[in-house]
Design a protein around this motif. Structure first.
Motif, mmCIF file in Angstrom:
data_model
loop_
_atom_site.group_PDB
_atom_site.id
_atom_site.type_symbol
_atom_site.label_atom_id
_atom_site.label_comp_id
_atom_site.label_asym_id
_atom_site.label_seq_id
_atom_site.Cartn_x
_atom_site.Cartn_y
_atom_site.Cartn_z
ATOM 1 N N SER A 1 0.807 -1.216 0.000
ATOM 2 C CA SER A 1 0.000 0.000 0.000
ATOM 3 C C SER A 1 0.844 1.271 0.000
ATOM 4 N N HIS B 1 0.809 3.928 -2.907
ATOM 5 C CA HIS B 1 0.449 5.314 -2.601
ATOM 6 C C HIS B 1 1.502 6.286 -3.142
ATOM 7 N N THR C 1 -0.466 4.065 6.942
ATOM 8 C CA THR C 1 0.543 3.017 6.749
ATOM 9 C C THR C 1 1.945 3.447 7.162
#
Length: 463
Positions: A62, A66, A92
């Motif tokens: 992730s 991102h 995260t």
């Protein structure tokens, strides 16, 4: 007089605990392979970067996704923006979601190695409080308090010095962005005597009290800590703040950016900006002689805040970190599992850190406060009396295992080839602390002006 005061503080703080001392933190559980890994202090030149496995790359896609999306939308990002996303992204980010400390984490710090470290810092704090005239209110403010071990050790010194600090209203204020670490800190300091704020907008997002009824409050930002006489402690805090990286080129200074690797969209790479950026035009000193520079703008802002508060409210700040005095160049590196790790590989899975430029902090502090240091950790701890403390502990310790751990922790903290000269101490003080006392009127002036009062840890006190 100052020397005698510090010696008395040491004697009182430790006299009740000689026979009951137990080493509760040790380096024995840290993996023994590779380069030294106690603390984030291994040089990038002394070990290879960890290679990322396929499983690791798939574990947390992730953050990479991102960042890649952001770069495709707006272009390459600064190293500072990359670090900020990787470390403190609210979903995260490395610090937000992970307990990274200890043998099972990615690094271990001095307070986790030996509680003597925190005890000596506690004596330094009491010494500075006394040097400021014993204000009625004493706020201990720690930036990035880890597991809360350092604050716990400092508070233990306060309790042993009740006859000295008992007249002051003592409170603890912790600046921590990680919910996971704040829960660990609460368990260490307050047990179950704490609770979270009912509203996310509350600047105090957690509050509790110790067994000795000392109030403990948690904040996300330094500016939310109440204005009062405060001693600020920042141990391995500034090294984790995001830095801008700059490279000298034939066309002048250019910022180093993070971009996507064209041949592999799942990998990132460093690139040099083709034209000046706002950061490269404003953050690099005109007389800079180095070819590669890292500037921590956020660290500069925080130091300015500390300096302003000390100047207006009184107090002091003690910054302990690994760094340099304006000589470092390319120091950005990652740590994972106590091993050096490629800073661009599997973002969000490893700690990122860069050496602190103490000359930059001194410049940003301005002239309203006095700056001392940096001095090596070895010099600071020895000036604070670590040798005497260890001699007393060893003399009263009959358990061979505990003696071995005491010697090992002392070696790790003070050995020049380990933490002793890798870490440095730097302090901000109210200018009145170093002022030369004025002579009474009508008396002849001596040929030599009296020396300023020595500051514990930064001046040899003869322990």
């Amino acid at each position: 007089m100052r020397m005698k005061v510090c010696q008395q503080l040491l004697s009182r703080a430790f006299s009740h605990r000689v026979n009951s001392y137990a080493v509760r933190r040790t380096t024995s559980d840290i993996p023994a392979t590779g380069s030294p890994k106690a603390g984030r202090w291994s040089s990038a030149q002394s070990a290879s970067f960890c290679s990322s496995s396929a499983e690791d790359r798939k574990a947390r896609p992730s953050m990479l996704k991102h960042l890649s999306s952001k770069i495709r939308s707006t272009g390459p990002v600064s190293v500072s923006e990359y670090m900020k996303e990787v470390l403190t992204n609210p979903v995260t980010g490395y610090y937000v979601r992970k307990n990274m400390l200890g043998a099972d984490g990615d690094f271990i710090t001095s307070p986790e190695i030996s509680q003597v470290f925190g005890e000596l810092l506690g004596v330094w704090i009491v010494s500075e409080w006394m040097g400021a005239g014993r204000p009625e209110q004493l706020q201990l403010v720690e930036l990035g308090p880890g597991r809360g071990s350092l604050a716990a050790d400092i508070l233990r010194v306060f309790s042993q010095l009740q006859s000295v600090v008992g007249g002051a209203s003592v409170s603890v204020h912790l600046v921590e962005v990680s919910p996971a670490l704040s829960r660990l800190q609460a368990e260490t300091l307050t047990g179950k005597r704490n609770m979270e704020a009912s509203s996310e907008d509350d600047p105090v997002y957690r509050q509790g009290e110790t067994a000795a009824r000392v109030s403990v409050s948690w904040y996300r930002r330094l500016e939310d800590v109440p204005a009062a006489f405060s001693i600020f402690v920042a141990h391995e805090f500034f090294d984790a703040l995001p830095v801008h990286k700059f490279q000298r080129t034939e066309k002048g200074w250019r910022e180093v950016l993070v971009d996507i690797e064209p041949a592999d969209p799942d990998r990132l790479r460093f690139v040099v900006a083709p034209t000046p950026t706002l950061a490269s035009s404003t953050l690099v000193q005109a007389d800079e002689r180095r070819d590669h520079v890292e500037v921590c703008a956020e660290g500069g802002v925080i130091v300015q805040q500390l300096a302003r508060r000390i100047e207006e409210e009184g107090g002091a700040a003690l910054i302990a970190d690994y760094g340099h005095d304006g000589t470092g160049t390319d120091t950005l590196r990652g740590f994972k599992g106590h091993q050096l790790h490629d800073v661009l590989s599997t973002p969000g899975s490893a700690d990122l850190t860069a050496d602190v430029d103490f000359s930059f902090l001194r410049r940003m502090a301005g002239g309203g406060v006095a700056c001392l240091g940096p001095v090596t950790q070895r010099m600071f701890l020895k000036n604070m009396g670590i040798d005497v403390r260890m001699q007393v502990l060893l003399r009263n310790c009959s358990d061979p295992s505990t003696r071995k751990q005491l010697i090992s922790s002392y070696d790790m903290l003070t050995n020049p080839s380990k933490m002793g000269e890798r870490f440095h101490f730097f302090s901000l003080l109210h200018p009145s602390r170093l002022a030369v006392p004025k002579k009474p009127q009508g008396l002849k002036l001596e040929k030599k002006s009296p020396a300023p009062l020595p500051v514990a840890g930064f001046t040899e006190l003869g322990f």
